[in-house]
Design a protein around this motif. Structure first.
Motif, PDB file in Angstrom:
ATOM      1  N   MET A   1     -32.594 112.138 105.098  1.00 34.65           N
ATOM      2  CA  MET A   1     -32.984 110.872 105.722  1.00 34.65           C
ATOM      3  C   MET A   1     -31.742 110.088 106.111  1.00 34.65           C
ATOM      4  SD  MET A   1     -36.327 110.752 105.700  1.00 34.65           S
ATOM      5  CE  MET A   1     -36.601 109.012 106.017  1.00 34.65           C
ATOM      6  N   PRO A   2     -31.722 109.412 107.266  1.00 31.72           N
ATOM      7  CA  PRO A   2     -30.552 108.615 107.674  1.00 31.72           C
ATOM      8  C   PRO A   2     -30.434 107.345 106.842  1.00 31.72           C
ATOM      9  CG  PRO A   2     -32.341 108.360 109.235  1.00 31.72           C
ATOM     10  CD  PRO A   2     -32.773 109.438 108.289  1.00 31.72           C
ATOM     11  N   ARG A   3     -29.212 106.841 106.757  1.00 25.00           N
ATOM     12  CA  ARG A   3     -28.999 105.582 106.060  1.00 25.00           C
ATOM     13  C   ARG A   3     -29.824 104.478 106.729  1.00 25.00           C
ATOM     14  NH1 ARG A   3     -24.665 105.273 102.547  1.00 25.00           N
ATOM     15  NH2 ARG A   3     -23.338 107.157 102.484  1.00 25.00           N
ATOM     16  N   GLY A   4     -30.303 103.564 105.920  1.00 25.61           N
ATOM     17  CA  GLY A   4     -31.108 102.472 106.446  1.00 25.61           C
ATOM     18  C   GLY A   4     -32.600 102.753 106.457  1.00 25.61           C
ATOM     19  N   SER A   5     -32.995 104.003 106.140  1.00 25.91           N
ATOM     20  CA  SER A   5     -34.422 104.328 106.107  1.00 25.91           C
ATOM     21  C   SER A   5     -35.112 103.477 105.045  1.00 25.91           C
ATOM     22  CB  SER A   5     -34.630 105.810 105.797  1.00 25.91           C
ATOM     23  OG  SER A   5     -34.050 106.616 106.791  1.00 25.91           O
ATOM     24  N   GLU A   6     -36.294 102.946 105.409  1.00 31.71           N
ATOM     25  CA  GLU A   6     -36.991 102.050 104.504  1.00 31.71           C
ATOM     26  C   GLU A   6     -38.183 102.746 103.847  1.00 31.71           C
ATOM     27  OE1 GLU A   6     -37.842  98.618 106.849  1.00 31.71           O
ATOM     28  OE2 GLU A   6     -35.739  97.949 106.871  1.00 31.71           O
ATOM     29  N   THR A   7     -38.875 101.991 103.007  1.00 30.64           N
ATOM     30  CA  THR A   7     -39.912 102.559 102.143  1.00 30.64           C
ATOM     31  C   THR A   7     -40.942 103.371 102.913  1.00 30.64           C
ATOM     32  OG1 THR A   7     -39.640 100.755 100.562  1.00 30.64           O
ATOM     33  CG2 THR A   7     -41.704 101.995 100.457  1.00 30.64           C
ATOM     34  N   GLU A   8     -41.495 102.821 103.984  1.00 32.49           N
ATOM     35  CA  GLU A   8     -42.552 103.521 104.716  1.00 32.49           C
ATOM     36  C   GLU A   8     -42.057 104.833 105.298  1.00 32.49           C
ATOM     37  OE1 GLU A   8     -45.789 102.920 104.859  1.00 32.49           O
ATOM     38  OE2 GLU A   8     -45.361 101.345 103.408  1.00 32.49           O
ATOM     39  N   ALA A   9     -40.832 104.846 105.813  1.00 34.37           N
ATOM     40  CA  ALA A   9     -40.267 106.080 106.368  1.00 34.37           C
ATOM     41  C   ALA A   9     -40.053 107.116 105.278  1.00 34.37           C
ATOM     42  CB  ALA A   9     -38.953 105.775 107.080  1.00 34.37           C
ATOM     43  N   LEU A  10     -39.629 106.672 104.103  1.00 34.44           N
ATOM     44  CA  LEU A  10     -39.405 107.589 102.990  1.00 34.44           C
ATOM     45  C   LEU A  10     -40.731 108.176 102.501  1.00 34.44           C
ATOM     46  CD1 LEU A  10     -36.741 105.446 101.128  1.00 34.44           C
ATOM     47  CD2 LEU A  10     -36.316 107.640 102.243  1.00 34.44           C
ATOM     48  N   LEU A  11     -41.759 107.339 102.409  1.00 31.60           N
ATOM     49  CA  LEU A  11     -43.075 107.844 102.003  1.00 31.60           C
ATOM     50  C   LEU A  11     -43.616 108.851 103.015  1.00 31.60           C
ATOM     51  CD1 LEU A  11     -44.892 104.676 100.618  1.00 31.60           C
ATOM     52  CD2 LEU A  11     -44.374 106.769  99.360  1.00 31.60           C
ATOM     53  N   LEU A  12     -43.429 108.561 104.299  1.00 32.23           N
ATOM     54  CA  LEU A  12     -43.887 109.469 105.342  1.00 32.23           C
ATOM     55  C   LEU A  12     -43.175 110.812 105.230  1.00 32.23           C
ATOM     56  CD1 LEU A  12     -45.537 110.047 107.864  1.00 32.23           C
ATOM     57  CD2 LEU A  12     -43.714 109.008 109.221  1.00 32.23           C
ATOM     58  N   ALA A  13     -41.866 110.781 104.941  1.00 37.33           N
ATOM     59  CA  ALA A  13     -41.106 112.025 104.789  1.00 37.33           C
ATOM     60  C   ALA A  13     -41.615 112.826 103.605  1.00 37.33           C
ATOM     61  CB  ALA A  13     -39.623 111.707 104.617  1.00 37.33           C
ATOM     62  N   LEU A  14     -41.931 112.155 102.493  1.00 35.95           N
ATOM     63  CA  LEU A  14     -42.458 112.852 101.322  1.00 35.95           C
ATOM     64  C   LEU A  14     -43.827 113.458 101.623  1.00 35.95           C
ATOM     65  CD1 LEU A  14     -41.339 110.322  98.575  1.00 35.95           C
ATOM     66  CD2 LEU A  14     -40.618 112.708  98.727  1.00 35.95           C
ATOM     67  N   ARG A  15     -44.669 112.720 102.333  1.00 41.70           N
ATOM     68  CA  ARG A  15     -45.975 113.269 102.704  1.00 41.70           C
ATOM     69  C   ARG A  15     -45.820 114.518 103.573  1.00 41.70           C
ATOM     70  NH1 ARG A  15     -50.440 110.139 101.916  1.00 41.70           N
ATOM     71  NH2 ARG A  15     -50.117 107.966 101.310  1.00 41.70           N
ATOM     72  N   THR A  16     -44.877 114.465 104.509  1.00 38.17           N
ATOM     73  CA  THR A  16     -44.665 115.595 105.412  1.00 38.17           C
ATOM     74  C   THR A  16     -44.232 116.836 104.640  1.00 38.17           C
ATOM     75  OG1 THR A  16     -44.037 114.084 107.188  1.00 38.17           O
ATOM     76  CG2 THR A  16     -43.382 116.390 107.426  1.00 38.17           C
ATOM     77  N   CYS A  17     -43.396 116.636 103.635  1.00 36.85           N
ATOM     78  CA  CYS A  17     -42.923 117.774 102.827  1.00 36.85           C
ATOM     79  C   CYS A  17     -44.061 118.451 102.078  1.00 36.85           C
ATOM     80  CB  CYS A  17     -41.867 117.301 101.824  1.00 36.85           C
ATOM     81  SG  CYS A  17     -40.298 116.820 102.569  1.00 36.85           S
ATOM     82  N   ALA A  48     -33.828 100.016 101.194  1.00 39.39           N
ATOM     83  CA  ALA A  48     -33.256 100.675 102.370  1.00 39.39           C
ATOM     84  C   ALA A  48     -32.249 101.702 101.860  1.00 39.39           C
ATOM     85  CB  ALA A  48     -32.579  99.666 103.284  1.00 39.39           C
ATOM     86  N   LEU A  49     -32.364 102.924 102.327  1.00 39.33           N
ATOM     87  CA  LEU A  49     -31.533 104.022 101.829  1.00 39.33           C
ATOM     88  C   LEU A  49     -30.080 103.830 102.264  1.00 39.33           C
ATOM     89  CD1 LEU A  49     -31.696 106.746 100.337  1.00 39.33           C
ATOM     90  CD2 LEU A  49     -32.043 107.842 102.545  1.00 39.33           C
ATOM     91  N   GLN A  50     -29.189 103.761 101.264  1.00 45.97           N
ATOM     92  CA  GLN A  50     -27.758 103.585 101.542  1.00 45.97           C
ATOM     93  C   GLN A  50     -26.909 104.723 100.981  1.00 45.97           C
ATOM     94  OE1 GLN A  50     -26.770 101.317 103.593  1.00 45.97           O
ATOM     95  NE2 GLN A  50     -28.778 100.308 103.680  1.00 45.97           N
ATOM     96  N   GLY A  51     -27.489 105.559 100.169  1.00 46.92           N
ATOM     97  CA  GLY A  51     -26.745 106.679  99.588  1.00 46.92           C
ATOM     98  C   GLY A  51     -27.728 107.626  98.919  1.00 46.92           C
ATOM     99  N   LYS A  52     -27.220 108.550  98.113  1.00 49.87           N
ATOM    100  CA  LYS A  52     -28.087 109.507  97.441  1.00 49.87           C
ATOM    101  C   LYS A  52     -28.891 108.816  96.350  1.00 49.87           C
ATOM    102  CE  LYS A  52     -25.407 113.722  98.284  1.00 49.87           C
ATOM    103  NZ  LYS A  52     -24.733 114.889  97.657  1.00 49.87           N
ATOM    104  N   LEU A  53     -30.190 109.056  96.370  1.00 46.63           N
ATOM    105  CA  LEU A  53     -31.087 108.506  95.357  1.00 46.63           C
ATOM    106  C   LEU A  53     -32.071 109.583  94.923  1.00 46.63           C
ATOM    107  CD1 LEU A  53     -32.077 105.036  96.898  1.00 46.63           C
ATOM    108  CD2 LEU A  53     -30.558 105.420  94.959  1.00 46.63           C
ATOM    109  N   LYS A  54     -32.530 109.479  93.685  1.00 42.95           N
ATOM    110  CA  LYS A  54     -33.620 110.322  93.227  1.00 42.95           C
ATOM    111  C   LYS A  54     -34.913 109.559  93.489  1.00 42.95           C
ATOM    112  CE  LYS A  54     -31.080 112.615  89.476  1.00 42.95           C
ATOM    113  NZ  LYS A  54     -31.037 112.833  88.004  1.00 42.95           N
TER     114      LYS A  54
END
Length: 264
Positions: A1-17, A48-54
């Motif tokens: 995911m690119p830096r700056g990605s927010e909660t909804e985008a992260l949830l959408l990515a997890l759903r897609t996986c 907002a994603l700024q680095g590596k997170l679990k």
């Protein structure tokens, strides 16, 4: 995911996986691993994603309520060939008819299925399915057919499913477990569900209650939806429940109350 990605985008990515598993269709909460606490915690709303997170997504807590705009009724396999084989079939049919008439009054959507109708026949003619959104044939045990999953995906307001029919320990059980895994609150109407064996039926109800389903009765469901005498449809629902229907083979802990005629 690119830096700056927010909660909804992260949830959408997890759903897609995980789009091929039922959980991907559940209401999810995004969680982030906290080094401070040593465990996952709910992500802040402004994450907002700024680095590596679990990160992980978990089902949102169920809203245990029954309201007109967030409830759907599932009628499972109430078919002719089950009439002579399933215990208390005439009684559960009468209760199911009450539920379906109540759904029509309250404007609650209904989904019905028929297990292998070519061999087992159609839904019994006593049941009022005119207003059902869909009546689908199936060969799998669970009611969560692709068409039903699509309907649920397109109905984000639906959080509670009222489920009844046959057989309790097979199709009702599998449908319940699948719905729970998808994050829905499930209400099993005990006086409108049965099996060929009372033992199978009662043990299935116990198992499903332990799994997180609410085991209830038709009168309880309809009165919970209206919520009180000021509801605009209360009088019509009152007329539906005024007649005390049979309590088909249920133990004392699962029988409806006897105060129906006292409701004003």
């Amino acid at each position: 995911m690119p830096r700056g990605s927010e909660t909804e985008a992260l949830l959408l990515a997890l759903r897609t996986c995980f789009s091929d598993v039922p959980l991907a269709r559940a209401r999810l909460v995004l969680q982030v691993f906290s080094e401070t606490w040593g465990e996952f915690v709910d992500a802040p709303l402004d994450l907002a994603l700024q680095g590596k997170l679990k990160l992980r997504a978990v089902p949102a807590p169920q809203k245990i309520s029954l309201e007109r705009g967030s409830t759907m009724f599932f009628c499972c396999d109430m078919q002719e060939r089950f009439r002579p084989a399933v215990k208390h079939f005439a009684d559960i049919t009468a209760v199911a008819q009450r539920l379906l008439r109540g759904a029509a009054v309250l404007g609650i959507p209904v989904v019905a299925t028929e297990q292998y109708p070519k061999g087992l026949g159609s839904t019994v003619e006593e049941l009022y399915l005119v207003s059902a959104q869909m009546v689908l044939p199936k060969t799998q045990f669970s009611m969560l057919l692709p068409e039903v999953l699509t309907l649920l995906q397109n109905s984000p307001n639906i959080s509670s499913i009222v489920l009844f029919g046959v057989e309790t320990h097979v199709c009702i059980q599998q449908t319940t477990l699948d719905l729970l895994s998808c994050g829905y609150a499930v209400y099993i109407v005990a006086d409108a569900s049965s099996s060929r064996s009372d033992t199978d039926r009662h043990l299935a109800l116990q198992r499903l209650a332990q799994a997180g389903a609410v085991v209830t009765t038709s009168e309880s469901v309809l009165l919970q939806v209206v919520g009180g005498k000021d509801h605009p449809d209360f009088k019509e629902i009152q007329q539906l429940i005024r007649e005390l229907l049979p309590t088909p083979g249920l133990p004392p802990g699962h029988t409806p109350g006897s105060n129906t005629t006292g409701i004003q």
